[in-house]
Scaffold this motif. Sequence first.
Motif, PDB file in Angstrom:
ATOM      1  N   SER A 223       0.984  -1.083  -0.056  1.00  0.00           N
ATOM      2  CA  SER A 223       0.014   0.035  -0.004  1.00  0.00           C
ATOM      3  C   SER A 223       0.896   1.125  -0.044  1.00  0.00           C
ATOM      4  N   PRO A 224       0.294   2.249  -0.419  1.00  0.00           N
ATOM      5  CA  PRO A 224       1.129   3.613  -0.340  1.00  0.00           C
ATOM      6  C   PRO A 224       1.982   3.897   0.651  1.00  0.00           C
ATOM      7  N   ARG A 225       1.219   3.459   2.071  1.00  0.00           N
ATOM      8  CA  ARG A 225       1.923   4.090   3.272  1.00  0.00           C
ATOM      9  C   ARG A 225       2.860   2.838   3.612  1.00  0.00           C
ATOM     10  N   ALA A 226       3.095   1.651   3.288  1.00  0.00           N
ATOM     11  CA  ALA A 226       3.764   0.734   3.311  1.00  0.00           C
ATOM     12  C   ALA A 226       4.964   0.935   2.419  1.00  0.00           C
ATOM     13  N   LEU A 227       4.713   1.506   1.277  1.00  0.00           N
ATOM     14  CA  LEU A 227       5.845   1.611   0.262  1.00  0.00           C
ATOM     15  C   LEU A 227       6.748   2.912   0.849  1.00  0.00           C
ATOM     16  N   ALA A 228       6.038   3.904   1.343  1.00  0.00           N
ATOM     17  CA  ALA A 228       6.711   4.987   1.981  1.00  0.00           C
ATOM     18  C   ALA A 228       7.562   4.628   2.999  1.00  0.00           C
ATOM     19  N   ALA A 229       6.999   3.674   4.064  1.00  0.00           N
ATOM     20  CA  ALA A 229       7.870   3.227   5.095  1.00  0.00           C
ATOM     21  C   ALA A 229       9.290   2.476   4.556  1.00  0.00           C
ATOM     22  N   LEU A 230       9.079   1.663   3.481  1.00  0.00           N
ATOM     23  CA  LEU A 230      10.109   0.960   2.834  1.00  0.00           C
ATOM     24  C   LEU A 230      10.965   1.828   2.205  1.00  0.00           C
ATOM     25  N   ARG A 231      10.424   2.959   1.639  1.00  0.00           N
ATOM     26  CA  ARG A 231      11.670   4.026   1.171  1.00  0.00           C
ATOM     27  C   ARG A 231      12.477   4.261   1.976  1.00  0.00           C
ATOM     28  N   GLN A 232      12.217   4.456   3.555  1.00  0.00           N
ATOM     29  CA  GLN A 232      13.146   5.078   4.489  1.00  0.00           C
ATOM     30  C   GLN A 232      14.149   4.029   4.803  1.00  0.00           C
ATOM     31  N   LEU A 233      14.196   2.754   4.484  1.00  0.00           N
ATOM     32  CA  LEU A 233      15.266   2.040   4.734  1.00  0.00           C
ATOM     33  C   LEU A 233      16.149   2.028   3.828  1.00  0.00           C
ATOM     34  N   ARG A 234      17.276   2.690   3.937  1.00  0.00           N
ATOM     35  CA  ARG A 234      18.321   2.382   2.833  1.00  0.00           C
ATOM     36  C   ARG A 234      19.719   1.848   3.001  1.00  0.00           C
ATOM     37  N   GLU A 235      19.222   0.826   3.567  1.00  0.00           N
ATOM     38  CA  GLU A 235      20.608   0.177   3.989  1.00  0.00           C
ATOM     39  C   GLU A 235      21.041  -0.560   2.631  1.00  0.00           C
ATOM     40  N   ARG A 236      22.541  -0.601   2.867  1.00  0.00           N
ATOM     41  CA  ARG A 236      23.015  -1.311   1.316  1.00  0.00           C
ATOM     42  C   ARG A 236      22.940  -2.861   1.297  1.00  0.00           C
ATOM     43  N   HIS A 237      22.689  -3.415   2.365  1.00  0.00           N
ATOM     44  CA  HIS A 237      22.498  -4.907   2.188  1.00  0.00           C
ATOM     45  C   HIS A 237      20.946  -5.216   2.396  1.00  0.00           C
ATOM     46  N   ARG A 238      20.473  -5.284   1.077  1.00  0.00           N
ATOM     47  CA  ARG A 238      18.911  -5.142   1.218  1.00  0.00           C
ATOM     48  C   ARG A 238      18.439  -6.759   1.189  1.00  0.00           C
ATOM     49  N   PHE A 239      18.057  -7.058   2.332  1.00  0.00           N
ATOM     50  CA  PHE A 239      17.288  -8.370   2.369  1.00  0.00           C
ATOM     51  C   PHE A 239      15.922  -8.120   2.398  1.00  0.00           C
ATOM     52  N   MET A 240      15.264  -7.891   1.272  1.00  0.00           N
ATOM     53  CA  MET A 240      13.859  -7.417   0.789  1.00  0.00           C
ATOM     54  C   MET A 240      12.805  -8.129   1.964  1.00  0.00           C
ATOM     55  N   LYS A 241      12.945  -9.368   1.886  1.00  0.00           N
ATOM     56  CA  LYS A 241      11.927  -9.931   2.669  1.00  0.00           C
ATOM     57  C   LYS A 241      11.780  -9.693   4.081  1.00  0.00           C
ATOM     58  N   GLY A 242      13.127  -9.482   4.776  1.00  0.00           N
ATOM     59  CA  GLY A 242      13.197  -8.866   6.005  1.00  0.00           C
ATOM     60  C   GLY A 242      12.502  -7.654   6.222  1.00  0.00           C
ATOM     61  N   LEU A 243      13.005  -6.881   5.263  1.00  0.00           N
ATOM     62  CA  LEU A 243      12.659  -5.223   5.091  1.00  0.00           C
ATOM     63  C   LEU A 243      11.313  -5.048   5.377  1.00  0.00           C
ATOM     64  N   PHE A 244      10.565  -5.966   4.436  1.00  0.00           N
ATOM     65  CA  PHE A 244       9.092  -6.087   4.293  1.00  0.00           C
ATOM     66  C   PHE A 244       8.425  -6.261   5.778  1.00  0.00           C
ATOM     67  N   GLY A 245       9.040  -7.275   6.217  1.00  0.00           N
ATOM     68  CA  GLY A 245       8.489  -7.776   7.794  1.00  0.00           C
ATOM     69  C   GLY A 245       8.967  -6.910   8.819  1.00  0.00           C
ATOM     70  N   TRP A 246      10.035  -6.046   8.528  1.00  0.00           N
ATOM     71  CA  TRP A 246      10.112  -4.958   9.587  1.00  0.00           C
ATOM     72  C   TRP A 246       9.146  -3.966   9.418  1.00  0.00           C
ATOM     73  N   VAL A 247       8.969  -3.514   8.266  1.00  0.00           N
ATOM     74  CA  VAL A 247       7.713  -2.661   8.127  1.00  0.00           C
ATOM     75  C   VAL A 247       6.548  -2.588   8.852  1.00  0.00           C
ATOM     76  N   GLY A 248       6.025  -3.951   8.699  1.00  0.00           N
ATOM     77  CA  GLY A 248       4.859  -4.253   9.591  1.00  0.00           C
ATOM     78  C   GLY A 248       3.590  -3.767   8.722  1.00  0.00           C
ATOM     79  N   PHE A 249       2.720  -3.209   9.682  1.00  0.00           N
ATOM     80  CA  PHE A 249       1.371  -2.903   9.060  1.00  0.00           C
ATOM     81  C   PHE A 249       0.307  -3.902   8.917  1.00  0.00           C
ATOM     82  N   GLU A 250      -0.630  -4.029   8.555  1.00  0.00           N
ATOM     83  CA  GLU A 250      -1.430  -5.014   8.210  1.00  0.00           C
ATOM     84  C   GLU A 250      -1.121  -6.028   7.089  1.00  0.00           C
ATOM     85  N   GLN A 251      -0.639  -7.303   7.269  1.00  0.00           N
ATOM     86  CA  GLN A 251      -0.312  -8.096   6.400  1.00  0.00           C
ATOM     87  C   GLN A 251      -1.127  -9.372   6.262  1.00  0.00           C
TER      88      GLN A 251
END
Length: 321
Positions: free
Chosen positions: A166-194
């Motif tokens: 969703s737009p707010r999950a996307l906005a949250a994800l955009r704030q995570l700028r780490e180089r080592h991007r383990f996306m599956k984990g990043l999505f989980g970290w963001v949270g919200f309704e899954q």
Amino acid sequence: MAQDLLTVVVAAYNEAEALPALHPRLSAVLEGLRDDGVDGRVLYVDDGSSDGTWAVLQRIAAGDPRVSLLRLSRNFGKEAALTAGLDRVVDGAALILDADAQDPPELIPRFVAKWREGYDDVHGTRIARDGEGLLKRGTAHLFYRLIGRLSKTPIPQDTGDFRLLSPRALAALRQLRERHRFMKGLFGWVGFEQVAIPYQRERRIAGSSKFNFWKLWNFALEGITSFTTAPLRLATYLGVATALLAFVYALWIVLKALLWGDPVAGWPTMMSAILFLGGVQLVALGLIGEYLGRLYLESKQRPLYLVDAWQPATGVSSQQS
Ligand code: UDP
Ligand code: MG
């Protein structure tokens, strides 16, 4: 009619064979969604392909006004390519799709329905994997179990990148700028309704997998080291256990010498103790090095990707009626 904006982001690396087969299917799905009030667009990210992918993409874009193209300056890897794509989705929701149609585009309406129910992160969970060997399925299974145990961030099992944000999950994800991007984990970290949507992972429509065993192994290491420091803790415990054992053994040696004298034997014991300790120390050092190396790369603060070309959709505004 109010339109919900949805951009399908597809990372493509040497997918010249698969894309011409994927796009018509995707396009048909988006066409169908239009009647539901969803303004669907596609953003293809060419992850520095060395085959004809870019030319194929340009042909697709020329024939479809909903398509935007992004080309990276070289092959940065799927996670960076997806990040580049998601960074360009400024309005509405985003859906991540593989270029090889292993995640069937026909399922997109189900993802959209869940999004409209109010979920922020709708992800596909594989109930079956077609055309993938026992080894890949087995190791993937093991990996999800292991990281699920180790990581404090919940990482849904058997979940790939097939996902609507969703737009707010996307906005949250955009704030995570780490180089080592383990996306599956990043999505989980963001949270919200899954919510998870079970689906069959199909065979690749064309071409071959870009991930070999070595790449996947490194990917697994990446996931574990970017999402948990459990291995460091393990090294500590190993150290404590070894020290305790050594202490007990030392006591026994001293006692033995006091009671029965010391006939100076025990070269084998000494050698094994030295080798064992040396091994344990090297492993622990390696572990620390692994994390230190990551810290070093992170500290350089380089951009996550570089863009070579950006070609926005031509007819997005004329699409809206
Ligand atoms: N991909 C990418 N950059 C890479 C490797 C892969 O963008 O360096 C894309 C690839 O084009 C595909 C998706 O990531 O759309 C998944 O790759 P693949 O199908 O090879 O992986 P598998 O499904 O076998 O895990
Ligand atoms: Mg695939």
